[in-house]
Enzyme design. Sequence first.
Site, PDB file in Angstrom:
ATOM      1  N   LYS A 151      17.496   2.344  -9.665  1.00  0.00           N
ATOM      2  CA  LYS A 151      18.426   3.404  -9.291  1.00  0.00           C
ATOM      3  C   LYS A 151      19.861   2.880  -9.153  1.00  0.00           C
ATOM      4  CE  LYS A 151      14.795   5.887  -6.790  1.00  0.00           C
ATOM      5  NZ  LYS A 151      14.367   6.403  -5.469  1.00  0.00           N
ATOM      6  N   TYR A 158      12.892  14.921 -11.768  1.00  0.00           N
ATOM      7  CA  TYR A 158      12.469  15.164 -10.392  1.00  0.00           C
ATOM      8  C   TYR A 158      12.002  16.605 -10.180  1.00  0.00           C
ATOM      9  CZ  TYR A 158      14.507  10.671  -9.038  1.00  0.00           C
ATOM     10  OH  TYR A 158      14.790   9.328  -8.911  1.00  0.00           O
ATOM     11  N   ARG A 207       3.341  -0.308  -8.422  1.00  0.00           N
ATOM     12  CA  ARG A 207       3.694   0.361  -7.176  1.00  0.00           C
ATOM     13  C   ARG A 207       3.677  -0.620  -6.006  1.00  0.00           C
ATOM     14  NH1 ARG A 207       5.532   5.572  -6.949  1.00  0.00           N
ATOM     15  NH2 ARG A 207       4.343   5.964  -5.043  1.00  0.00           N
ATOM     16  N   ARG A 213      11.281  -3.303  -2.263  1.00  0.00           N
ATOM     17  CA  ARG A 213      11.889  -2.520  -1.188  1.00  0.00           C
ATOM     18  C   ARG A 213      11.775  -3.226   0.160  1.00  0.00           C
ATOM     19  NH1 ARG A 213       9.089   3.051  -3.323  1.00  0.00           N
ATOM     20  NH2 ARG A 213      10.736   3.715  -4.772  1.00  0.00           N
ATOM     21  N   ASN A 264      16.425   3.337  -1.858  1.00  0.00           N
ATOM     22  CA  ASN A 264      15.272   2.441  -1.960  1.00  0.00           C
ATOM     23  C   ASN A 264      15.144   1.760  -3.314  1.00  0.00           C
ATOM     24  OD1 ASN A 264      14.344   4.559  -3.499  1.00  0.00           O
ATOM     25  ND2 ASN A 264      12.634   5.099  -2.146  1.00  0.00           N
ATOM     26  N   HIS A 311      12.509   3.520  -8.773  1.00  0.00           N
ATOM     27  CA  HIS A 311      11.486   4.574  -8.860  1.00  0.00           C
ATOM     28  C   HIS A 311      10.337   4.048  -9.718  1.00  0.00           C
ATOM     29  CE1 HIS A 311       9.454   8.286 -10.056  1.00  0.00           C
ATOM     30  NE2 HIS A 311       9.559   7.829 -11.281  1.00  0.00           N
ATOM     31  N   GLU A 335       7.495  10.834 -17.939  1.00  0.00           N
ATOM     32  CA  GLU A 335       8.753  10.110 -17.772  1.00  0.00           C
ATOM     33  C   GLU A 335       9.096   9.256 -18.990  1.00  0.00           C
ATOM     34  OE1 GLU A 335       8.361   8.150 -14.006  1.00  0.00           O
ATOM     35  OE2 GLU A 335       8.220  10.056 -12.935  1.00  0.00           O
TER      36      GLU A 335
END
Length: 214
Positions: free
Chosen positions: A71, A111, A148, A165, A175, A178, A189
């Site tokens: 991000k 999103y 993840r 994170r 954070n 994504h 995506e």
Amino acid sequence: MFANSVRAGLRAASRSSVRAMSTLPARSAPRFGAGIAAGAAVAGYAMYEASKNPVLLEGAKTIAGEKGTIKPDGVSRQLVGKIVSRFEERGYKLVAIKSLTPSPALAKEHYSDLASRPFYAGLVKYITSGTPVVAMVWEGKDVIRQGRRIVGATNPLESDPGSVRGQYAVSVGRNLIHASDSFDAATKEIGLWFDSAELAEYEPTAWGWVMADN
């Protein structure tokens, strides 16, 4: 190599993205003139076929493609290299990567599952603020679930200390990255952010040593 059926699915997803996102500015559109997808989560997982046995998503030994997006805060803080190295050092293969500034249309589509949430408008504004994001696709065994774990919990204060994170972030609103949380999300995506021609087919030198089961 990616399974032929999966690549065909990605091509279809890309074509659908073109029709759905044809209003995107030309400068932000991939080869199909379609949209992009931003989410440092590992998203749009293209199945990877390494054996004759069926590949089970989210299983103990899944081989899949994972979509992730660093991000604007991760880019601004110059953490791109450190984040990429986490996946490389684990042994996952970088299939695609690019830097871009997502359009509002792309961000809203990416999103869309959060459209009813109170923070949706702020999230779209943040991701399209002008600072680029870095979209990536990673490949390897169980990469969706393991990716993840590398990224960490949505709330950095609840993330394991060794995660991205957990080490570099403290706020949910900033954070860093994504990661897609399911096969369907990853497929969507990847189709939004990448043209199927942008997904490289190659085998890293150590791939066999990293991915072998015996």
